[in-house]
Design an enzyme around this catalytic site. Structure first.
Site, mmCIF file in Angstrom:
data_model
loop_
_atom_site.group_PDB
_atom_site.id
_atom_site.type_symbol
_atom_site.label_atom_id
_atom_site.label_comp_id
_atom_site.label_asym_id
_atom_site.label_seq_id
_atom_site.Cartn_x
_atom_site.Cartn_y
_atom_site.Cartn_z
ATOM 1 N N SER A 36 0.729 -1.148 -0.089
ATOM 2 C CA SER A 36 0.154 0.028 0.069
ATOM 3 C C SER A 36 0.865 1.228 -0.040
ATOM 4 O O SER A 36 0.647 2.330 0.538
ATOM 5 C CB SER A 36 -1.241 -0.093 1.225
ATOM 6 O OG SER A 36 -0.155 0.016 2.297
ATOM 7 N N PHE A 106 0.214 -4.875 3.354
ATOM 8 C CA PHE A 106 -1.203 -4.769 3.158
ATOM 9 C C PHE A 106 -1.930 -5.735 2.165
ATOM 10 O O PHE A 106 -2.929 -6.316 2.811
ATOM 11 C CB PHE A 106 -1.236 -3.214 2.561
ATOM 12 C CG PHE A 106 -2.623 -2.966 1.603
ATOM 13 C CD1 PHE A 106 -3.814 -2.515 2.218
ATOM 14 C CD2 PHE A 106 -2.605 -3.341 0.184
ATOM 15 C CE1 PHE A 106 -4.882 -2.443 1.439
ATOM 16 C CE2 PHE A 106 -3.703 -3.119 -0.648
ATOM 17 C CZ PHE A 106 -5.011 -2.489 -0.030
ATOM 18 N N ASP A 226 13.143 -4.916 8.758
ATOM 19 C CA ASP A 226 11.985 -4.014 8.177
ATOM 20 C C ASP A 226 11.547 -2.955 9.020
ATOM 21 O O ASP A 226 11.380 -3.387 10.519
ATOM 22 C CB ASP A 226 10.884 -5.182 8.213
ATOM 23 C CG ASP A 226 9.507 -4.639 7.259
ATOM 24 O OD1 ASP A 226 9.464 -3.400 7.259
ATOM 25 O OD2 ASP A 226 8.909 -5.383 6.597
#
Length: 283
Positions: A36, A106, A226
């Protein structure tokens, strides 16, 4: 495919939404669901993985509504139900009973919800840097969803996404910035995740009891470094999904499919090949 823009491919009505999607290769289908980020498209997310997986599979990669070059119907609700219906609608429109599902961030939340609601439609499941379980929103994700279009803001986001500075340069920032200001893109993006953004993390999560009931063989993939989605999400998924395995890439941010493209493609190819071999043994 549009010769001037590789992001534009085929078009089909999926659950009533005119959907731009990539369709390559032959074999058991694999549906890729993108993340996203601002200006994202299926092609931007999966351009390195699709050619490799298409050597053995029919690969499908749609622009989810609100992103890329899929139509943006007036008044549409940008929510989990809409995105799941669109993904299933694409399979229906193509006459496909089942597919392996790959969800990024997402897209992982959509893949999880799809597998829970329509378990018979899913072969194997891949969740990469996935949303879909409860977690406190990270500063990185808050910055991604709160992006305001500018070159400097895009450069800052690319620093968050990627571990290696070699992937982040002015040319990429310019390309992603230009993508984020295409007509219709800023409006739909800002409408999706307005502050306070923890509520959208919560809205994308599936119930623990439903995740624990998933019967699918599941590959969970995450970058150790991440900054957008915490590694703890994937550890939770590993605990909750009985038939799961976890592969963690070191020196990797939120872009496993780009930062470790060849390894990622081999990992998926091997994982899906096991399903083919098992089916052959049962036959």
């Amino acid at each position: 495919m549009d010769a001037t823009n590789p992001e534009i491919a085929r078009s089909i009505a999926a659950a009533g939404i005119t959907t731009n999607f990539h369709d390559r290769g032959e074999g058991f289908p694999v549906l890729f669901i993108h993340g996203s980020g601002p200006g994202v498209s299926a092609w931007a997310n999966w351009r390195l993985a699709l050619p490799e997986l298409a050597k053995r599979h029919r690969v499908l990669a749609p622009d989810m509504v609100g992103f890329g070059f899929t139509a943006r119907p007036a008044g549409i609700a940008y929510d989990l139900e809409t995105w799941v219906k669109q993904a299933v609608g694409l399979l229906d429109a193509l006459g496909l009973a089942r597919a392996h599902i790959v969800g990024n961030s997402f897209g992982g939340a959509i893949a999880l919800a799809l597998a829970i609601r329509h378990p018979a439609r899913v072969g194997r499941l891949v969740l990469m840097g996935s949303v879909g379980v409860p977690f406190p929103i990270t500063d990185g994700l808050d910055a991604v969803w709160g992006y305001e279009p500018s070159i400097d803001n895009m450069k800052a986001l690319l620093d968050i996404f990627a571990f290696s500075r070699e992937l982040v340069n002015d040319e990429l920032a310019e390309l992603r910035y230009r993508a984020s200001i295409r007509p219709g893109f800023p409006e739909s993006f800002s409408a999706m995740f307005p502050a306070p953004r923890q509520r959208w993390v919560d809205a994308m999560a599936s119930a623990e009891v439903d995740i624990r009931a998933l019967p699918h063989d599941t590959l969970i993939v995450h970058g150790r470094d991440d900054k957008v989605i915490p590694l703890s999400n994937s550890l939770t998924l590993l605990q909750w999904i009985d038939r799961s395995q976890l592969h963690v890439f070191s020196r990797c941010g939120h872009w496993v499919q780009i930062e470790h493209a060849a390894r990622f493609a081999r990992l998926l190819t091997d994982f899906f090949s096991e399903a083919t071999e098992q089916a052959g043994t049962r036959g």
